[in-house]
Design an enzyme around this catalytic site. Structure first.
Site, PDB file in Angstrom:
ATOM      1  N   ARG A   1      -0.355  -8.218  13.958  1.00 41.44           N
ATOM      2  CA  ARG A   1      -0.350  -6.788  12.784  1.00 41.44           C
ATOM      3  C   ARG A   1      -1.107  -8.398  12.254  1.00 41.44           C
ATOM      4  O   ARG A   1      -2.481  -7.336  11.189  1.00 41.44           O
ATOM      5  CB  ARG A   1       0.287  -6.452  11.914  1.00 41.44           C
ATOM      6  CG  ARG A   1       1.243  -5.577  12.946  1.00 41.44           C
ATOM      7  CD  ARG A   1       2.662  -4.972  12.102  1.00 41.44           C
ATOM      8  NE  ARG A   1       2.456  -4.529  11.785  1.00 41.44           N
ATOM      9  CZ  ARG A   1       3.823  -4.669   9.959  1.00 41.44           C
ATOM     10  NH1 ARG A   1       5.030  -4.806  10.494  1.00 41.44           N
ATOM     11  NH2 ARG A   1       3.123  -3.694   9.222  1.00 41.44           N
TER      12      ARG A   1
ATOM     13  N   ARG B   1      11.838  -6.277   3.939  1.00 43.99           N
ATOM     14  CA  ARG B   1      11.518  -4.519   4.437  1.00 43.99           C
ATOM     15  C   ARG B   1      13.036  -3.385   4.838  1.00 43.99           C
ATOM     16  O   ARG B   1      12.932  -4.061   6.440  1.00 43.99           O
ATOM     17  CB  ARG B   1      10.359  -4.202   4.234  1.00 43.99           C
ATOM     18  CG  ARG B   1       9.896  -2.566   4.693  1.00 43.99           C
ATOM     19  CD  ARG B   1       9.037  -2.520   4.771  1.00 43.99           C
ATOM     20  NE  ARG B   1       8.348  -2.396   6.004  1.00 43.99           N
ATOM     21  CZ  ARG B   1       6.595  -2.749   5.713  1.00 43.99           C
ATOM     22  NH1 ARG B   1       6.265  -1.801   4.909  1.00 43.99           N
ATOM     23  NH2 ARG B   1       6.883  -2.783   7.429  1.00 43.99           N
TER      24      ARG B   1
ATOM     25  N   LYS C   1       1.347  -0.829   0.263  1.00 40.02           N
ATOM     26  CA  LYS C   1       0.230  -0.163  -0.119  1.00 40.02           C
ATOM     27  C   LYS C   1       1.316   1.432  -0.063  1.00 40.02           C
ATOM     28  O   LYS C   1       0.626   2.434  -0.428  1.00 40.02           O
ATOM     29  CB  LYS C   1      -1.552   0.263   1.214  1.00 40.02           C
ATOM     30  CG  LYS C   1      -1.562  -0.947   1.455  1.00 40.02           C
ATOM     31  CD  LYS C   1      -2.831  -1.193   2.600  1.00 40.02           C
ATOM     32  CE  LYS C   1      -1.797  -0.699   3.455  1.00 40.02           C
ATOM     33  NZ  LYS C   1      -1.028  -2.390   4.185  1.00 40.02           N
TER      34      LYS C   1
ATOM     35  N   ARG D   1      -9.148   2.125   9.720  1.00 38.26           N
ATOM     36  CA  ARG D   1      -8.471   0.276   9.994  1.00 38.26           C
ATOM     37  C   ARG D   1     -10.015  -0.878  10.746  1.00 38.26           C
ATOM     38  O   ARG D   1      -9.776  -1.861  11.107  1.00 38.26           O
ATOM     39  CB  ARG D   1      -7.395  -0.033  11.004  1.00 38.26           C
ATOM     40  CG  ARG D   1      -6.242   0.636  10.031  1.00 38.26           C
ATOM     41  CD  ARG D   1      -4.896   0.355  10.377  1.00 38.26           C
ATOM     42  NE  ARG D   1      -4.238  -0.496  10.424  1.00 38.26           N
ATOM     43  CZ  ARG D   1      -3.003  -0.115  10.139  1.00 38.26           C
ATOM     44  NH1 ARG D   1      -3.014   0.804   9.451  1.00 38.26           N
ATOM     45  NH2 ARG D   1      -2.312  -0.882   9.738  1.00 38.26           N
TER      46      ARG D   1
ATOM     47  N   ARG E   1      11.676  -1.481  10.593  1.00 38.34           N
ATOM     48  CA  ARG E   1      10.931  -1.080  11.674  1.00 38.34           C
ATOM     49  C   ARG E   1      10.494  -1.861  12.702  1.00 38.34           C
ATOM     50  O   ARG E   1      10.813  -3.386  12.390  1.00 38.34           O
ATOM     51  CB  ARG E   1       9.498  -1.309  10.679  1.00 38.34           C
ATOM     52  CG  ARG E   1       9.252   0.328  10.312  1.00 38.34           C
ATOM     53  CD  ARG E   1       8.138   0.132   9.508  1.00 38.34           C
ATOM     54  NE  ARG E   1       7.005   0.088   9.391  1.00 38.34           N
ATOM     55  CZ  ARG E   1       5.631  -0.167   9.353  1.00 38.34           C
ATOM     56  NH1 ARG E   1       6.192   0.553   7.979  1.00 38.34           N
ATOM     57  NH2 ARG E   1       4.268  -0.591   9.666  1.00 38.34           N
TER      58      ARG E   1
HETATM   59  P1  AP5 Z   1       5.116  -1.734   1.789  1.00 42.93           P
HETATM   60  O1  AP5 Z   1       4.728  -0.488   0.785  1.00 42.93           O
HETATM   61  O2  AP5 Z   1       6.049  -1.345   2.673  1.00 42.93           O
HETATM   62  O3  AP5 Z   1       3.685  -2.523   2.283  1.00 42.93           O
HETATM   63  P2  AP5 Z   1       2.778  -1.212   3.336  1.00 42.93           P
HETATM   64  O4  AP5 Z   1       1.127  -2.342   2.570  1.00 42.93           O
HETATM   65  O5  AP5 Z   1       2.128   0.038   3.326  1.00 42.93           O
HETATM   66  O6  AP5 Z   1       2.262  -2.325   4.721  1.00 42.93           O
HETATM   67  P3  AP5 Z   1       3.384  -1.871   5.908  1.00 42.93           P
HETATM   68  O7  AP5 Z   1       3.344  -2.571   6.576  1.00 42.93           O
HETATM   69  O8  AP5 Z   1       3.370  -0.216   6.357  1.00 42.93           O
HETATM   70  O9  AP5 Z   1       1.331  -2.028   6.564  1.00 42.93           O
HETATM   71  P4  AP5 Z   1       1.125  -1.839   7.698  1.00 42.93           P
HETATM   72  O10 AP5 Z   1      -0.562  -1.216   7.290  1.00 42.93           O
HETATM   73  O11 AP5 Z   1       0.952  -3.003   8.596  1.00 42.93           O
HETATM   74  O12 AP5 Z   1       1.968  -0.014   8.626  1.00 42.93           O
HETATM   75  P5  AP5 Z   1       1.585   1.365   9.196  1.00 42.93           P
HETATM   76  O13 AP5 Z   1       2.744   1.751   8.537  1.00 42.93           O
HETATM   77  O14 AP5 Z   1      -0.079   1.730   8.144  1.00 42.93           O
HETATM   78  O15 AP5 Z   1       5.445  -2.846   0.917  1.00 42.93           O
HETATM   79  C1  AP5 Z   1       6.292  -4.460   2.038  1.00 42.93           C
HETATM   80  C2  AP5 Z   1       7.332  -4.375   1.079  1.00 42.93           C
HETATM   81  O16 AP5 Z   1       7.464  -4.965   0.311  1.00 42.93           O
HETATM   82  C3  AP5 Z   1       8.449  -2.801   1.232  1.00 42.93           C
HETATM   83  O17 AP5 Z   1       9.694  -3.759   1.369  1.00 42.93           O
HETATM   84  C4  AP5 Z   1       8.439  -2.537  -0.603  1.00 42.93           C
HETATM   85  O18 AP5 Z   1       9.852  -2.484  -0.993  1.00 42.93           O
HETATM   86  C5  AP5 Z   1       8.083  -3.678  -0.637  1.00 42.93           C
HETATM   87  N1  AP5 Z   1       6.774  -4.212  -2.189  1.00 42.93           N
HETATM   88  C6  AP5 Z   1       5.364  -3.245  -2.300  1.00 42.93           C
HETATM   89  N2  AP5 Z   1       5.057  -3.658  -3.691  1.00 42.93           N
HETATM   90  C7  AP5 Z   1       6.350  -4.615  -4.118  1.00 42.93           C
HETATM   91  C8  AP5 Z   1       6.152  -5.613  -5.522  1.00 42.93           C
HETATM   92  N3  AP5 Z   1       5.057  -5.195  -6.134  1.00 42.93           N
HETATM   93  N4  AP5 Z   1       6.580  -6.728  -5.338  1.00 42.93           N
HETATM   94  C9  AP5 Z   1       7.906  -6.450  -4.587  1.00 42.93           C
HETATM   95  N5  AP5 Z   1       8.423  -5.632  -3.478  1.00 42.93           N
HETATM   96  C10 AP5 Z   1       7.048  -5.021  -3.136  1.00 42.93           C
HETATM   97  O19 AP5 Z   1       0.971   1.133  10.341  1.00 42.93           O
HETATM   98  C11 AP5 Z   1       1.742   0.164  11.592  1.00 42.93           C
HETATM   99  C12 AP5 Z   1       1.418   0.624  12.715  1.00 42.93           C
HETATM  100  O20 AP5 Z   1       0.993   1.994  13.352  1.00 42.93           O
HETATM  101  C13 AP5 Z   1       0.019  -0.179  13.158  1.00 42.93           C
HETATM  102  O21 AP5 Z   1       0.457  -1.626  13.093  1.00 42.93           O
HETATM  103  C14 AP5 Z   1      -0.737   0.598  13.653  1.00 42.93           C
HETATM  104  O22 AP5 Z   1      -0.078  -0.413  15.300  1.00 42.93           O
HETATM  105  C15 AP5 Z   1      -0.345   1.512  14.021  1.00 42.93           C
HETATM  106  N6  AP5 Z   1      -1.697   2.313  12.468  1.00 42.93           N
HETATM  107  C16 AP5 Z   1      -1.252   2.840  11.598  1.00 42.93           C
HETATM  108  N7  AP5 Z   1      -2.592   3.329  11.349  1.00 42.93           N
HETATM  109  C17 AP5 Z   1      -3.465   2.726  12.441  1.00 42.93           C
HETATM  110  C18 AP5 Z   1      -4.985   3.688  12.462  1.00 42.93           C
HETATM  111  N8  AP5 Z   1      -5.260   3.784  11.596  1.00 42.93           N
HETATM  112  N9  AP5 Z   1      -5.466   2.986  13.967  1.00 42.93           N
HETATM  113  C19 AP5 Z   1      -4.622   2.367  14.904  1.00 42.93           C
HETATM  114  N10 AP5 Z   1      -3.532   2.237  14.554  1.00 42.93           N
HETATM  115  C20 AP5 Z   1      -2.666   2.718  13.618  1.00 42.93           C
END
Ligand code: AP5
Length: 226
Positions: A167, A123, A14, A89, A156
């Site tokens: 998660r 990552r 994403k 979420r 991370r």
């Molecule tokens: P990446 O693009 O980083 O994946 P992502 O879907 O963004 O994954 P996240 O882990 O960042 O999502 P998340 O929702 O768990 O974390 P967030 O930061 O929102 O890609 C992943 C890897 O794959 C990378 O290495 C990339 O290079 C590679 N890649 C991507 N596309 C590819 C492709 N096509 N082919 C090959 N490789 C590829 O949230 C973190 C924490 O914050 C949560 O756990 C929670 O504690 C808190 N939080 C965030 N939002 C909320 C909310 N709304 N409410 C409550 N808590 C929240």
């Protein structure tokens, strides 16, 4: 208007696609994860409170996230649209968002769990500019350093196996039910998130243009929303 939200499990890509799409559309990429990590890094009271939840892979309390997101959405650059990555979420967040702003599209990133684990464990990202790499699929030119500013890359804390497990469970229990919320409103577009970043990007544009044939079948959308 481009008011777009991305839903999908951790590691589905994403953030990678949101960063690219926001540049293409000229609208900000609003990642609640990044906003929370920034607040934690600044050491604000709110950031410190959020940090504990994030390290364990649990959702940060709705009120804290909403406070930060609401303030961000009020900045002028979000007036003509945004790519919202990581919000909502759970049902309470979806209802809060419905009250703040309408959405034009909600894109659901679909990727099997073994792919998610592979992407998450490989990552690394730049603590200075936030650029995200993958040691296997998107490695930096110089090992361990950001291509853009040379900063040493870091992993991370919530990409540790225990936090990843939490998660994924949190996602399936709390976020998956939202697919039905957006399908009922005819906003949901499913996206096959396998393949290269460029391939997924092409499918994403196609999904946003309403060409569902190449983004994910209607049957898959119906199944996902169940
Ligand atoms: P990446 O693009 O980083 O994946 P992502 O879907 O963004 O994954 P996240 O882990 O960042 O999502 P998340 O929702 O768990 O974390 P967030 O930061 O929102 O890609 C992943 C890897 O794959 C990378 O290495 C990339 O290079 C590679 N890649 C991507 N596309 C590819 C492709 N096509 N082919 C090959 N490789 C590829 O949230 C973190 C924490 O914050 C949560 O756990 C929670 O504690 C808190 N939080 C965030 N939002 C909320 C909310 N709304 N409410 C409550 N808590 C929240």
């Amino acid at each position: 208007m481009h008011r777009i939200a991305f839903l999908g499990p951790p590691g589905a890509g994403k953030g990678t696609q949101a960063a690219r799409l926001s540049v293409e559309l000229g609208v900000p990429h609003l990642s609640t994860g990044e906003i929370l990590r920034h607040a934690a890094g600044e050491g604000t009271a709110l950031g410190q409170a959020a940090d504990r939840f994030m390290r364990e892979g649990r959702l940060v309390p709705d009120e804290l996230v909403l406070q930060l997101l609401d303030a961000r959405l009020r900045l002028p650059d979000a007036a003509s649209g945004f790519v919202l990555d990581g919000y909502p979420r759970n049902r309470a967040q979806a209802e809060a968002l419905d009250r703040i702003t309408p959405l034009d599209h909600v894109v659901f990133f679909e990727l099997p769990e073994d792919w998610l684990l592979e992407r998450l464990t490989q990552r690394w990202s730049c603590p200075t500019c936030g650029r995200v790499y993958n040691l296997v699929t998107l490695p930096p030119r110089i090992a361990g350093h950001c291509d853009d500013d040379g900063t040493p890359l870091h992993q991370r804390s919530d990409d540790r196996p225990e936090a990843v497990k939490t998660r994924l469970r949190t996602y399936s229990e709390q976020t998956t039910p939202l697919l039905a919320h957006y399908q009922e409103r005819n906003l949901l577009r499913s996206l096959d998130a396998k393949g290269s970043v460029e391939e997924v990007g092409r499918r994403l544009r196609s999904a946003l243009e309403g060409n569902r044939g190449s983004s994910g079948s209607s049957e898959r959308q119906r199944t996902a929303a169940r």
